[in-house]
Design a protein around this motif. Structure first.
Motif, PDB file in Angstrom:
ATOM      1  N   GLY A 124     138.258  54.245  29.498  1.00  0.00           N
ATOM      2  CA  GLY A 124     136.959  54.683  29.978  1.00  0.00           C
ATOM      3  C   GLY A 124     136.190  55.434  28.917  1.00  0.00           C
ATOM      4  N   LEU A 125     135.207  56.206  29.384  1.00  0.00           N
ATOM      5  CA  LEU A 125     134.325  56.932  28.474  1.00  0.00           C
ATOM      6  C   LEU A 125     133.830  58.194  29.168  1.00  0.00           C
ATOM      7  CD1 LEU A 125     132.669  56.907  25.775  1.00  0.00           C
ATOM      8  CD2 LEU A 125     130.876  55.707  27.056  1.00  0.00           C
ATOM      9  N   ALA A 126     133.855  59.301  28.432  1.00  0.00           N
ATOM     10  CA  ALA A 126     133.317  60.566  28.939  1.00  0.00           C
ATOM     11  C   ALA A 126     132.384  61.137  27.880  1.00  0.00           C
ATOM     12  CB  ALA A 126     134.445  61.552  29.231  1.00  0.00           C
ATOM     13  N   ARG A 127     131.596  62.097  28.316  1.00  0.00           N
ATOM     14  CA  ARG A 127     130.739  62.796  27.370  1.00  0.00           C
ATOM     15  C   ARG A 127     130.783  64.290  27.676  1.00  0.00           C
ATOM     16  NH1 ARG A 127     124.665  63.795  28.901  1.00  0.00           N
ATOM     17  NH2 ARG A 127     124.803  63.803  31.160  1.00  0.00           N
ATOM     18  N   VAL A 128     130.476  65.082  26.645  1.00  0.00           N
ATOM     19  CA  VAL A 128     130.313  66.516  26.790  1.00  0.00           C
ATOM     20  C   VAL A 128     128.824  66.783  26.646  1.00  0.00           C
ATOM     21  CG1 VAL A 128     130.834  68.774  25.787  1.00  0.00           C
ATOM     22  CG2 VAL A 128     132.599  67.011  25.878  1.00  0.00           C
ATOM     23  N   PHE A 129     128.284  67.635  27.542  1.00  0.00           N
ATOM     24  CA  PHE A 129     126.857  67.938  27.485  1.00  0.00           C
ATOM     25  C   PHE A 129     126.570  69.319  28.052  1.00  0.00           C
ATOM     26  CE2 PHE A 129     127.399  66.422  31.757  1.00  0.00           C
ATOM     27  CZ  PHE A 129     126.394  66.991  32.517  1.00  0.00           C
ATOM     28  N   TYR A 130     125.361  69.793  27.797  1.00  0.00           N
ATOM     29  CA  TYR A 130     124.903  71.053  28.357  1.00  0.00           C
ATOM     30  C   TYR A 130     123.426  70.927  28.705  1.00  0.00           C
ATOM     31  CZ  TYR A 130     122.956  72.001  23.705  1.00  0.00           C
ATOM     32  OH  TYR A 130     122.261  71.920  22.532  1.00  0.00           O
ATOM     33  N   TYR A 131     122.927  71.892  29.426  1.00  0.00           N
ATOM     34  CA  TYR A 131     121.510  71.912  29.780  1.00  0.00           C
ATOM     35  C   TYR A 131     120.809  72.989  28.955  1.00  0.00           C
ATOM     36  CZ  TYR A 131     122.843  69.151  33.836  1.00  0.00           C
ATOM     37  OH  TYR A 131     123.335  68.168  34.651  1.00  0.00           O
ATOM     38  N   GLU A 132     119.650  72.625  28.420  1.00  0.00           N
ATOM     39  CA  GLU A 132     118.845  73.584  27.674  1.00  0.00           C
ATOM     40  C   GLU A 132     117.384  73.331  28.008  1.00  0.00           C
ATOM     41  OE1 GLU A 132     119.633  75.025  23.445  1.00  0.00           O
ATOM     42  OE2 GLU A 132     118.064  73.508  23.173  1.00  0.00           O
ATOM     43  N   ASN A 133     116.728  74.346  28.527  1.00  0.00           N
ATOM     44  CA  ASN A 133     115.323  74.228  28.931  1.00  0.00           C
ATOM     45  C   ASN A 133     115.098  73.026  29.843  1.00  0.00           C
ATOM     46  OD1 ASN A 133     114.677  76.474  27.310  1.00  0.00           O
ATOM     47  ND2 ASN A 133     114.447  75.164  25.513  1.00  0.00           N
ATOM     48  N   GLY A 134     116.014  72.823  30.769  1.00  0.00           N
ATOM     49  CA  GLY A 134     115.892  71.730  31.725  1.00  0.00           C
ATOM     50  C   GLY A 134     116.266  70.366  31.182  1.00  0.00           C
ATOM     51  N   LYS A 135     116.658  70.307  29.912  1.00  0.00           N
ATOM     52  CA  LYS A 135     117.057  69.032  29.304  1.00  0.00           C
ATOM     53  C   LYS A 135     118.569  68.951  29.233  1.00  0.00           C
ATOM     54  CE  LYS A 135     113.164  67.861  26.371  1.00  0.00           C
ATOM     55  NZ  LYS A 135     112.752  67.521  25.022  1.00  0.00           N
ATOM     56  N   ASP A 136     119.051  67.732  29.339  1.00  0.00           N
ATOM     57  CA  ASP A 136     120.465  67.393  29.277  1.00  0.00           C
ATOM     58  C   ASP A 136     120.759  66.986  27.825  1.00  0.00           C
ATOM     59  OD1 ASP A 136     122.429  65.242  29.130  1.00  0.00           O
ATOM     60  OD2 ASP A 136     122.365  65.104  31.290  1.00  0.00           O
ATOM     61  N   ILE A 137     121.592  67.755  27.115  1.00  0.00           N
ATOM     62  CA  ILE A 137     121.881  67.519  25.696  1.00  0.00           C
ATOM     63  C   ILE A 137     123.338  67.074  25.541  1.00  0.00           C
ATOM     64  CG2 ILE A 137     121.890  68.518  23.371  1.00  0.00           C
ATOM     65  CD1 ILE A 137     119.119  68.695  24.702  1.00  0.00           C
ATOM     66  N   THR A 138     123.550  65.848  25.058  1.00  0.00           N
ATOM     67  CA  THR A 138     124.894  65.311  24.840  1.00  0.00           C
ATOM     68  C   THR A 138     125.400  65.756  23.476  1.00  0.00           C
ATOM     69  OG1 THR A 138     124.464  63.397  26.247  1.00  0.00           O
ATOM     70  CG2 THR A 138     126.252  63.182  24.641  1.00  0.00           C
ATOM     71  N   THR A 139     126.602  66.325  23.444  1.00  0.00           N
ATOM     72  CA  THR A 139     127.167  66.781  22.172  1.00  0.00           C
ATOM     73  C   THR A 139     128.256  65.865  21.630  1.00  0.00           C
ATOM     74  OG1 THR A 139     128.815  68.197  23.221  1.00  0.00           O
ATOM     75  CG2 THR A 139     126.673  69.194  22.715  1.00  0.00           C
ATOM     76  N   ASN A 140     128.902  65.093  22.518  1.00  0.00           N
ATOM     77  CA  ASN A 140     129.950  64.198  22.041  1.00  0.00           C
ATOM     78  C   ASN A 140     130.306  63.161  23.095  1.00  0.00           C
ATOM     79  OD1 ASN A 140     131.766  63.214  20.145  1.00  0.00           O
ATOM     80  ND2 ASN A 140     132.521  65.261  19.639  1.00  0.00           N
ATOM     81  N   PHE A 141     130.876  62.069  22.621  1.00  0.00           N
ATOM     82  CA  PHE A 141     131.405  61.003  23.483  1.00  0.00           C
ATOM     83  C   PHE A 141     132.901  60.898  23.224  1.00  0.00           C
ATOM     84  CE2 PHE A 141     126.983  59.652  22.755  1.00  0.00           C
ATOM     85  CZ  PHE A 141     126.567  59.479  24.067  1.00  0.00           C
TER      86      PHE A 141
END
Length: 187
Positions: A52-69
């Motif tokens: 499968g596939l996962a991602r790491v992300f966070y929210y900043e100023n209402g935006k979804d920011i992906t940091t890694n797959f």
């Protein structure tokens, strides 16, 4: 078990390691879109992507920011909370139906105390994680969007096909429109 087979390529499996994988790990299949860990929470889990596939992300100023797959064969987790005991800044989400083996970091640490091969492998994994982080940071600081895209294609070419383009653009630190222009010029 796929993970144990992979690890056996790097170290001799002793009785402690065998017992650990039999008793202290769990394998579970998650649906697409499941959140494995939430921002501002504590998670001591270390994950291994079987399929499968996962991602790491966070929210900043209402935006979804992906940091890694994290595709098949990758180890991941909320390193920030595992080592600092502070709430994580990141979410982990499955992007496909995913089969993941996981364990508690503290249990893994206990294994390393009684098994030299496990401790050596743990140092190897941490070294790899640090190298990945340094490479990612250097990429974001010193390369162009086109170079980051080319690097992604050379290291993980199927991410473009498996992850939504908005997430890929976020990972590359560019807008989706810029990603579309870069992709249009490769044809």
């Amino acid at each position: 078990m796929h993970l144990l087979e992979l690890i056996s390529q790097y170290l001799k499996i002793d009785e402690h390691i065998e017992h650990f994988f039999r008793e202290e790990t769990e394998t579970k299949t998650y649906s697409k879109g499941e959140i494995l860990t939430h921002q501002n929470s504590y998670s001591q889990k270390v994950f291994f992507m079987e399929k499968g596939l996962a991602r790491v992300f966070y929210y900043e100023n209402g935006k979804d920011i992906t940091t890694n797959f994290y595709p098949e064969g990758r180890v991941f987790g909320n390193i920030d909370t595992i080592f600092t005991q502070k709430p994580t800044q990141y979410n982990i989400e499955t992007l496909e139906e995913s089969t993941i083996t996981f364990c508690n970091y503290e249990k893994l640490n206990q294994l390393c105390e009684v098994s030299l091969p496990a401790a050596n492998f743990s140092r190897y994994l941490l070294g790899n994680l640090m190298t990945q982080l340094i490479t990612r940071l250097a990429s974001l600081q010193h390369t162009t969007a086109r170079e980051r895209y080319a690097q992604l294609l050379s290291e993980n070419p199927d991410i473009i096909l498996r992850a939504p383009l908005g997430m890929v653009a976020s990972y590359l630190g560019i807008s989706q429109e810029t990603l579309s222009r870069i992709r249009g010029k490769e044809i």
